[in-house]
Write an enzyme that holds these catalytic residues in place. Structure first.
Site, PDB file in Angstrom:
ATOM      1  N   ARG A  49      -7.798  21.056  -3.072  1.00  0.00           N
ATOM      2  CA  ARG A  49      -6.578  20.711  -2.738  1.00  0.00           C
ATOM      3  C   ARG A  49      -6.729  19.624  -1.635  1.00  0.00           C
ATOM      4  O   ARG A  49      -7.535  19.802  -0.753  1.00  0.00           O
ATOM      5  CB  ARG A  49      -5.623  21.460  -2.766  1.00  0.00           C
ATOM      6  CG  ARG A  49      -5.600  22.942  -1.983  1.00  0.00           C
ATOM      7  CD  ARG A  49      -4.643  23.171  -1.227  1.00  0.00           C
ATOM      8  NE  ARG A  49      -4.126  22.255  -0.536  1.00  0.00           N
ATOM      9  CZ  ARG A  49      -4.313  21.757   0.789  1.00  0.00           C
ATOM     10  NH1 ARG A  49      -5.705  22.244   1.189  1.00  0.00           N
ATOM     11  NH2 ARG A  49      -3.776  21.013   1.443  1.00  0.00           N
ATOM     12  N   ALA A  51      -5.273  15.744  -0.831  1.00  0.00           N
ATOM     13  CA  ALA A  51      -5.588  14.276  -1.378  1.00  0.00           C
ATOM     14  C   ALA A  51      -7.278  13.841  -1.201  1.00  0.00           C
ATOM     15  O   ALA A  51      -7.732  13.793  -2.172  1.00  0.00           O
ATOM     16  CB  ALA A  51      -4.770  13.262  -0.955  1.00  0.00           C
ATOM     17  N   ARG A  92      -3.713  16.139 -11.751  1.00  0.00           N
ATOM     18  CA  ARG A  92      -2.632  16.214 -11.025  1.00  0.00           C
ATOM     19  C   ARG A  92      -2.266  14.777 -10.796  1.00  0.00           C
ATOM     20  O   ARG A  92      -3.004  13.785 -10.600  1.00  0.00           O
ATOM     21  CB  ARG A  92      -2.914  16.751  -9.769  1.00  0.00           C
ATOM     22  CG  ARG A  92      -3.111  18.254  -9.600  1.00  0.00           C
ATOM     23  CD  ARG A  92      -3.315  19.093  -8.364  1.00  0.00           C
ATOM     24  NE  ARG A  92      -1.867  19.148  -7.448  1.00  0.00           N
ATOM     25  CZ  ARG A  92      -1.864  19.305  -6.398  1.00  0.00           C
ATOM     26  NH1 ARG A  92      -2.918  19.558  -5.631  1.00  0.00           N
ATOM     27  NH2 ARG A  92      -0.618  19.680  -5.693  1.00  0.00           N
ATOM     28  N   GLN A 199       0.857  26.515   1.956  1.00  0.00           N
ATOM     29  CA  GLN A 199      -0.483  25.745   2.330  1.00  0.00           C
ATOM     30  C   GLN A 199      -0.415  26.001   3.958  1.00  0.00           C
ATOM     31  O   GLN A 199      -1.517  26.093   4.422  1.00  0.00           O
ATOM     32  CB  GLN A 199      -0.632  24.328   2.136  1.00  0.00           C
ATOM     33  CG  GLN A 199      -0.891  24.180   0.583  1.00  0.00           C
ATOM     34  CD  GLN A 199       0.124  24.300  -0.130  1.00  0.00           C
ATOM     35  OE1 GLN A 199       1.280  24.640  -0.145  1.00  0.00           O
ATOM     36  NE2 GLN A 199       0.126  23.420  -1.471  1.00  0.00           N
ATOM     37  N   ASP A 240      -0.329  11.816   0.336  1.00  0.00           N
ATOM     38  CA  ASP A 240      -0.913  11.893  -0.876  1.00  0.00           C
ATOM     39  C   ASP A 240      -0.960  10.589  -1.687  1.00  0.00           C
ATOM     40  O   ASP A 240      -1.666  10.197  -2.382  1.00  0.00           O
ATOM     41  CB  ASP A 240      -0.193  13.077  -1.842  1.00  0.00           C
ATOM     42  CG  ASP A 240      -0.708  14.360  -1.548  1.00  0.00           C
ATOM     43  OD1 ASP A 240       0.028  14.958  -0.808  1.00  0.00           O
ATOM     44  OD2 ASP A 240      -1.391  14.832  -2.104  1.00  0.00           O
ATOM     45  N   ASN A 250       4.256  13.006   0.366  1.00  0.00           N
ATOM     46  CA  ASN A 250       3.542  14.156   0.942  1.00  0.00           C
ATOM     47  C   ASN A 250       4.012  15.525   0.337  1.00  0.00           C
ATOM     48  O   ASN A 250       5.078  15.360  -0.352  1.00  0.00           O
ATOM     49  CB  ASN A 250       3.411  14.140   2.542  1.00  0.00           C
ATOM     50  CG  ASN A 250       2.231  14.952   3.028  1.00  0.00           C
ATOM     51  OD1 ASN A 250       1.278  15.071   2.504  1.00  0.00           O
ATOM     52  ND2 ASN A 250       2.731  15.698   4.017  1.00  0.00           N
ATOM     53  N   LYS A 251       3.471  16.558   0.899  1.00  0.00           N
ATOM     54  CA  LYS A 251       4.017  17.878   0.495  1.00  0.00           C
ATOM     55  C   LYS A 251       5.479  18.040   0.480  1.00  0.00           C
ATOM     56  O   LYS A 251       6.345  17.391   1.543  1.00  0.00           O
ATOM     57  CB  LYS A 251       3.288  18.897   1.119  1.00  0.00           C
ATOM     58  CG  LYS A 251       3.613  20.606   0.945  1.00  0.00           C
ATOM     59  CD  LYS A 251       3.559  20.938  -0.473  1.00  0.00           C
ATOM     60  CE  LYS A 251       2.063  20.311  -1.181  1.00  0.00           C
ATOM     61  NZ  LYS A 251       2.161  20.583  -2.525  1.00  0.00           N
TER      62      LYS A 251
HETATM   63  O1  MRU Z   1      -0.648  20.267  -3.175  1.00  0.00           O
HETATM   64  P1  MRU Z   1      -1.629  20.281  -1.882  1.00  0.00           P
HETATM   65  O2  MRU Z   1      -1.812  21.247  -1.107  1.00  0.00           O
HETATM   66  O3  MRU Z   1      -2.638  19.603  -2.794  1.00  0.00           O
HETATM   67  O4  MRU Z   1      -0.843  18.959  -1.122  1.00  0.00           O
HETATM   68  C1  MRU Z   1      -1.381  18.560  -0.012  1.00  0.00           C
HETATM   69  C2  MRU Z   1      -0.825  17.727   0.870  1.00  0.00           C
HETATM   70  O5  MRU Z   1       0.237  17.435   0.698  1.00  0.00           O
HETATM   71  C3  MRU Z   1      -1.501  16.930   1.980  1.00  0.00           C
HETATM   72  O6  MRU Z   1      -0.607  16.834   3.046  1.00  0.00           O
HETATM   73  C4  MRU Z   1      -2.123  15.764   1.641  1.00  0.00           C
HETATM   74  O7  MRU Z   1      -2.681  15.695   0.693  1.00  0.00           O
HETATM   75  C5  MRU Z   1      -3.037  15.133   2.716  1.00  0.00           C
HETATM   76  S1  MRU Z   1      -4.632  16.077   2.892  1.00  0.00           S
HETATM   77  C6  MRU Z   1      -5.465  15.398   4.085  1.00  0.00           C
END
Ligand code: MRU
Length: 348
Positions: A49, A51, A92, A199, A240, A250-251
């Protein structure tokens, strides 16, 4: 510093080795993935996981998915490749790096179409390894740029995990923290827990703690108080997908932090590679937000925490309006507002 690589090829280059991030922080286990279906599952279930790491895994995954193809002419091979591409792309929807990496693999394939199938396969392998290597380089550059915005002894807040295990190197948002740590900056990092999949507490806190960065886990609803108490000098998050006007997905929970940061006059930095910028998305409204299953909310970690009969809503990402973002840090430059103009210039 010892970096854990979340997705790489094995020595024989016939399987991908993935750190199964669903098991952290309790168990550090690597799994071997060969089949296309297993790559899809690993992305969908967040075994791999973040991006950039999703992009890297997709590059390796599609190579592995077609490397044993028996097609003996370009048309048949291309058809098989496109089926595999469509399938992986359905894992995804939000992180644009997935589509970016798959498009890049397709473009490479098309450039090599006059060559033999075996040579095309070789090129696909090379392209996937190139994506991996470039990801490492971009982390270094983002970390340096990011660190240039910070001062020793600062308190930093981050959300989700944009660290080493979300990339092939130092990470994006966590990159400057690692670099600062190596250079004696003595940061105090606050990691939001990041419900529902944690996370922040499972991955960010684990990663930073492994190398001795001072990290404090807070629940998501504690972000406002730490800002108010003056503990936070800057907020660093990953991304993302960044739209052409700077709106950033983003998350889930990121946009709320950005709004709070404005109230408390704390700079809010988004860090990510140019592969996360989607100039085809005009604004955040054009970004597809993944919605995940309700069980992640009511029974995420083996214990029921809400009546399962009620309704749930579980968007995995949100979009931070560009007006709340102080700067977007890429491997090429630090971008300041007006983002629309500066992003355009970056790609010119
Ligand atoms: O659902 P996830 O864990 O894949 O979400 C990840 C994020 O939101 C990160 O902040 C983003 O992908 C950047 S990772 C360098």
């Amino acid at each position: 510093m010892n970096i854990i690589i979340p997705a790489t090829l094995n020595e024989k280059k016939d399987a991908m080795i993935l750190l199964d991030q669903t098991l952290l922080p309790v168990e550090k286990k690597f799994i071997e993935v060969k089949e296309l279906e297993d790559t899809w599952e690993a992305i969908k279930k967040l075994r791999v996981r973040g991006a950039p790491a999703i992009g890297v895994a997709a590059g390796f995954g599609i190579y592995l998915g077609v490397k044993d193809s028996r097609a003996d002419n370009f048309e048949d091979f291309y058809r098989e490749f496109m089926e595999a591409k469509k399938y992986l792309a359905s894992s995804r929807p939000t992180a644009v790096n997935l589509f970016w990496a798959l498009d890049r693999m397709e473009n490479r394939l098309l450039r090599e179409q006059e060559r033999s199938i075996e040579e095309i396969k070789e090129s696909l392998l090379e392209e996937s390894e190139r994506i991996f290597k470039e990801d490492q380089d971009m982390c270094k550059s983002i970390s340096e740029y990011g660190l240039s915005l910070l001062k020793p002894e600062m308190g930093l807040l981050t959300h989700c995990n944009a660290g080493g295990i979300a990339t092939s190197g130092y990470g994006t948002a966590l990159g400057p923290m690692y670099l600062g740590h190596e250079r004696g900056y003595n940061f105090k990092v606050y990691a939001d827990e990041t419900r529902p999949l944690l996370q922040g507490s499972r991955l960010t806190a684990w990663e930073l703690n492994q190398v001795g960065v001072d990290v404090t886990v807070i629940c998501d609803n504690m972000a406002s108080i730490v800002m108010k108490e003056g503990k936070i000098d800057a907020i660093l998050v990953g991304c993302d997908r960044v739209a052409a006007n700077g709106d950033t997905a983003n998350k889930i929970g990121t946009s709320g932090l950005a709004i709070l940061a404005k109230e408390y006059k704390i700079p809010f930095y988004v860090l990510g590679p140019t592969s996360t910028i989607d100039m085809k998305a005009r604004t955040g409204k054009d970004i597809d937000i993944e919605e995940r299953g309700s069980k992640e909310i009511y029974n995420g970690f083996g214990r029921q925490t809400a009546p399962s009969e009620v309704k749930f809503y579980n968007p995995a990402f949100d979009v931070t309006d560009h007006k709340y973002i102080t700067a977007i840090v890429t491997e090429k430059a630090i971008l300041r507002p007006p983002f629309e103009d500066n992003l355009k210039k970056l790609f010119e």
